[in-house]
Design a protein around this motif. Structure first.
Motif, PDB file in Angstrom:
ATOM      1  N   HIS A  88       4.307  51.533  56.157  1.00 16.16           N
ATOM      2  CA  HIS A  88       4.584  52.986  56.157  1.00 16.16           C
ATOM      3  C   HIS A  88       4.998  53.721  57.605  1.00 16.16           C
ATOM      4  CE1 HIS A  88       4.825  56.922  54.342  1.00 16.16           C
ATOM      5  NE2 HIS A  88       3.880  57.409  55.501  1.00 16.16           N
ATOM      6  N   GLU A  89       4.152  53.095  58.350  1.00 19.56           N
ATOM      7  CA  GLU A  89       4.291  53.661  59.882  1.00 19.56           C
ATOM      8  C   GLU A  89       5.617  52.874  60.551  1.00 19.56           C
ATOM      9  OE1 GLU A  89       0.811  52.356  62.243  1.00 19.56           O
ATOM     10  OE2 GLU A  89      -0.537  53.698  61.038  1.00 19.56           O
ATOM     11  N   LEU A  90       5.834  51.789  60.073  1.00 20.64           N
ATOM     12  CA  LEU A  90       7.057  51.099  60.544  1.00 20.64           C
ATOM     13  C   LEU A  90       8.346  51.805  59.895  1.00 20.64           C
ATOM     14  CD1 LEU A  90       8.158  48.512  62.073  1.00 20.64           C
ATOM     15  CD2 LEU A  90       8.171  47.342  59.878  1.00 20.64           C
ATOM     16  N   GLY A  91       8.079  52.261  58.718  1.00 17.84           N
ATOM     17  CA  GLY A  91       9.436  53.189  58.144  1.00 17.84           C
ATOM     18  C   GLY A  91       9.468  54.307  59.058  1.00 17.84           C
ATOM     19  N   HIS A  92       8.310  54.922  59.374  1.00 17.66           N
ATOM     20  CA  HIS A  92       8.600  56.221  60.270  1.00 17.66           C
ATOM     21  C   HIS A  92       9.133  55.928  61.360  1.00 17.66           C
ATOM     22  CE1 HIS A  92       6.781  59.474  57.688  1.00 17.66           C
ATOM     23  NE2 HIS A  92       5.752  58.682  57.531  1.00 17.66           N
ATOM     24  N   LEU A 137      15.636  55.569  73.888  1.00 16.50           N
ATOM     25  CA  LEU A 137      16.067  54.474  72.597  1.00 16.50           C
ATOM     26  C   LEU A 137      15.222  53.259  72.956  1.00 16.50           C
ATOM     27  CD1 LEU A 137      17.401  54.417  70.008  1.00 16.50           C
ATOM     28  CD2 LEU A 137      19.441  53.826  71.282  1.00 16.50           C
ATOM     29  N   GLN A 138      15.264  52.616  74.246  1.00 15.73           N
ATOM     30  CA  GLN A 138      14.694  51.266  74.591  1.00 15.73           C
ATOM     31  C   GLN A 138      13.043  51.532  74.324  1.00 15.73           C
ATOM     32  OE1 GLN A 138      15.785  50.835  78.593  1.00 15.73           O
ATOM     33  NE2 GLN A 138      17.713  50.027  78.037  1.00 15.73           N
ATOM     34  N   LYS A 139      12.727  52.742  74.515  1.00 13.39           N
ATOM     35  CA  LYS A 139      11.198  53.137  74.500  1.00 13.39           C
ATOM     36  C   LYS A 139      10.768  52.921  72.894  1.00 13.39           C
ATOM     37  CE  LYS A 139       7.525  56.432  75.289  1.00 13.39           C
ATOM     38  NZ  LYS A 139       6.998  57.590  75.662  1.00 13.39           N
ATOM     39  N   SER A 140      11.823  53.514  72.023  1.00 13.50           N
ATOM     40  CA  SER A 140      11.608  53.311  70.579  1.00 13.50           C
ATOM     41  C   SER A 140      11.840  52.058  70.071  1.00 13.50           C
ATOM     42  CB  SER A 140      12.616  54.394  69.668  1.00 13.50           C
ATOM     43  OG  SER A 140      12.445  55.616  70.095  1.00 13.50           O
ATOM     44  N   GLU A 141      12.582  51.217  70.536  1.00 11.21           N
ATOM     45  CA  GLU A 141      12.799  49.720  70.152  1.00 11.21           C
ATOM     46  C   GLU A 141      11.695  49.137  70.663  1.00 11.21           C
ATOM     47  OE1 GLU A 141      16.493  48.901  71.971  1.00 11.21           O
ATOM     48  OE2 GLU A 141      17.470  49.453  70.352  1.00 11.21           O
ATOM     49  N   LYS A 142      11.065  49.485  71.772  1.00 16.33           N
ATOM     50  CA  LYS A 142       9.646  48.568  72.015  1.00 16.33           C
ATOM     51  C   LYS A 142       8.650  48.742  71.164  1.00 16.33           C
ATOM     52  CE  LYS A 142       8.404  48.259  76.794  1.00 16.33           C
ATOM     53  NZ  LYS A 142       8.133  48.374  77.956  1.00 16.33           N
ATOM     54  N   ARG A 143       8.435  50.244  70.891  1.00 19.06           N
ATOM     55  CA  ARG A 143       7.491  50.566  69.670  1.00 19.06           C
ATOM     56  C   ARG A 143       7.690  49.917  68.247  1.00 19.06           C
ATOM     57  NH1 ARG A 143       7.531  56.665  68.635  1.00 19.06           N
ATOM     58  NH2 ARG A 143       5.838  56.014  67.271  1.00 19.06           N
ATOM     59  N   LEU A 144       9.035  49.807  67.934  1.00 23.98           N
ATOM     60  CA  LEU A 144       9.323  49.188  66.806  1.00 23.98           C
ATOM     61  C   LEU A 144       9.007  47.618  66.977  1.00 23.98           C
ATOM     62  CD1 LEU A 144      11.019  49.684  64.165  1.00 23.98           C
ATOM     63  CD2 LEU A 144      12.880  49.298  65.330  1.00 23.98           C
ATOM     64  N   LYS A 145       9.179  46.954  67.930  1.00 20.20           N
ATOM     65  CA  LYS A 145       8.842  45.598  68.246  1.00 20.20           C
ATOM     66  C   LYS A 145       7.380  45.230  67.819  1.00 20.20           C
ATOM     67  CE  LYS A 145       9.481  42.059  71.621  1.00 20.20           C
ATOM     68  NZ  LYS A 145      10.087  41.686  72.882  1.00 20.20           N
ATOM     69  N   ARG A 146       6.634  46.290  68.739  1.00 19.24           N
ATOM     70  CA  ARG A 146       5.098  46.039  68.528  1.00 19.24           C
ATOM     71  C   ARG A 146       4.604  46.401  67.253  1.00 19.24           C
ATOM     72  NH1 ARG A 146       3.913  49.484  72.487  1.00 19.24           N
ATOM     73  NH2 ARG A 146       3.631  51.256  71.132  1.00 19.24           N
ATOM     74  N   LYS A 147       5.232  47.375  66.521  1.00 22.33           N
ATOM     75  CA  LYS A 147       4.592  47.625  65.039  1.00 22.33           C
ATOM     76  C   LYS A 147       5.221  46.446  64.122  1.00 22.33           C
ATOM     77  CE  LYS A 147       2.298  51.426  64.976  1.00 22.33           C
ATOM     78  NZ  LYS A 147       1.024  51.246  64.163  1.00 22.33           N
ATOM     79  N   GLN A 148       6.235  45.807  64.417  1.00 22.05           N
ATOM     80  CA  GLN A 148       6.703  44.777  63.327  1.00 22.05           C
ATOM     81  C   GLN A 148       5.773  43.676  63.454  1.00 22.05           C
ATOM     82  OE1 GLN A 148      10.988  44.426  64.659  1.00 22.05           O
ATOM     83  NE2 GLN A 148      11.601  45.474  62.667  1.00 22.05           N
ATOM     84  N   ASP A 207      13.150  55.522  61.109  1.00 23.65           N
ATOM     85  CA  ASP A 207      13.718  56.478  60.921  1.00 23.65           C
ATOM     86  C   ASP A 207      13.925  57.394  62.095  1.00 23.65           C
ATOM     87  OD1 ASP A 207      13.872  56.091  58.053  1.00 23.65           O
ATOM     88  OD2 ASP A 207      12.184  57.375  57.566  1.00 23.65           O
ATOM     89  N   HIS A 208      12.589  57.351  62.919  1.00 24.03           N
ATOM     90  CA  HIS A 208      12.865  58.195  64.380  1.00 24.03           C
ATOM     91  C   HIS A 208      13.962  57.609  65.132  1.00 24.03           C
ATOM     92  CE1 HIS A 208      11.158  60.576  67.278  1.00 24.03           C
ATOM     93  NE2 HIS A 208      11.230  59.537  68.042  1.00 24.03           N
ATOM     94  N   ALA A 209      13.990  56.429  65.367  1.00 22.75           N
ATOM     95  CA  ALA A 209      15.010  55.719  66.013  1.00 22.75           C
ATOM     96  C   ALA A 209      16.495  55.978  65.437  1.00 22.75           C
ATOM     97  CB  ALA A 209      14.795  54.134  66.165  1.00 22.75           C
ATOM     98  N   ALA A 210      16.563  55.886  64.054  1.00 26.54           N
ATOM     99  CA  ALA A 210      17.819  56.215  63.549  1.00 26.54           C
ATOM    100  C   ALA A 210      18.182  57.709  64.007  1.00 26.54           C
ATOM    101  CB  ALA A 210      17.871  55.928  62.046  1.00 26.54           C
ATOM    102  N   ASN A 211      17.591  58.558  63.891  1.00 24.75           N
ATOM    103  CA  ASN A 211      17.592  59.816  64.066  1.00 24.75           C
ATOM    104  C   ASN A 211      18.025  59.877  65.579  1.00 24.75           C
ATOM    105  OD1 ASN A 211      17.123  60.572  61.334  1.00 24.75           O
ATOM    106  ND2 ASN A 211      15.176  61.313  61.792  1.00 24.75           N
ATOM    107  N   GLN A 212      17.424  59.520  66.593  1.00 26.06           N
ATOM    108  CA  GLN A 212      17.687  59.706  67.876  1.00 26.06           C
ATOM    109  C   GLN A 212      18.969  59.132  68.102  1.00 26.06           C
ATOM    110  OE1 GLN A 212      14.506  57.433  69.481  1.00 26.06           O
ATOM    111  NE2 GLN A 212      13.588  59.037  70.528  1.00 26.06           N
ATOM    112  N   ARG A 213      19.492  58.143  67.554  1.00 14.72           N
ATOM    113  CA  ARG A 213      20.959  57.579  67.598  1.00 14.72           C
ATOM    114  C   ARG A 213      21.783  58.731  67.302  1.00 14.72           C
ATOM    115  NH1 ARG A 213      18.796  52.781  65.601  1.00 14.72           N
ATOM    116  NH2 ARG A 213      18.067  51.272  67.167  1.00 14.72           N
TER     117      ARG A 213
END
Length: 94
Positions: A73-77, A44-55, A80-86
Motif C-alpha cells: 500500500h505504501e509503495l503504491g502511494h 524526482l531523483q529523491k522520489s526514485e530513491k524512496r521508491l527503490k528502498r520501499k521496493q 502515485d506521488h512520483a507520477a504526479n510530480q512528473r
C-alpha cells in the motif's frame, strides 16, 4: 469493370511563420531553438530513491502477511506521488 472518381480542388496550406523546434535530451529535459533550456528536476531523483528502498522492503516481506499488504500500500502511494510530480512538472513547463 470501370472505376471513376471525382476530386475536389483543395486550397494550398499557408506557410507557417512561427515554427518552434524542441529537442528532448538527457542532459537537459527540453532545449528550444531560442536557446532556452529546461533542466531535469532533482526532486524526482529523491522520489526514485524512496521508491527503490520501499521496493526492497516489500520484497523482503512474506506474501500474504499483513505487513506485506501494508508495504504494498505504501509503495503504491510512492508510485502515485512520483507520477504526479512528473505530470505537474511537464504541465508547468508546457
Amino acid at each position: 469493370m470501370n472505376l471513376a472518381y471525382v476530386t475536389e480542388a483543395v486550397a494550398p496550406l499557408t506557410e507557417i511563420q512561427n515554427a518552434a523546434g524542441i529537442d528532448l535530451g538527457l542532459l537537459s529535459l527540453i532545449a528550444t531553438l531560442d536557446g532556452e533550456f529546461f533542466e531535469n528536476p532533482k526532486w524526482l531523483q529523491k522520489s526514485e530513491k524512496r521508491l527503490k528502498r520501499k521496493q526492497r522492503q516489500l520484497f523482503r516481506k512474506k506474501k500474504g502477511n499483513k505487513n506485506h499488504e501494508k508495504a504494498k500500500h505504501e509503495l503504491g502511494h510512492i508510485h502515485d506521488h512520483a507520477a504526479n510530480q512528473r505530470k505537474d512538472h511537464l504541465y508547468k513547463v508546457s
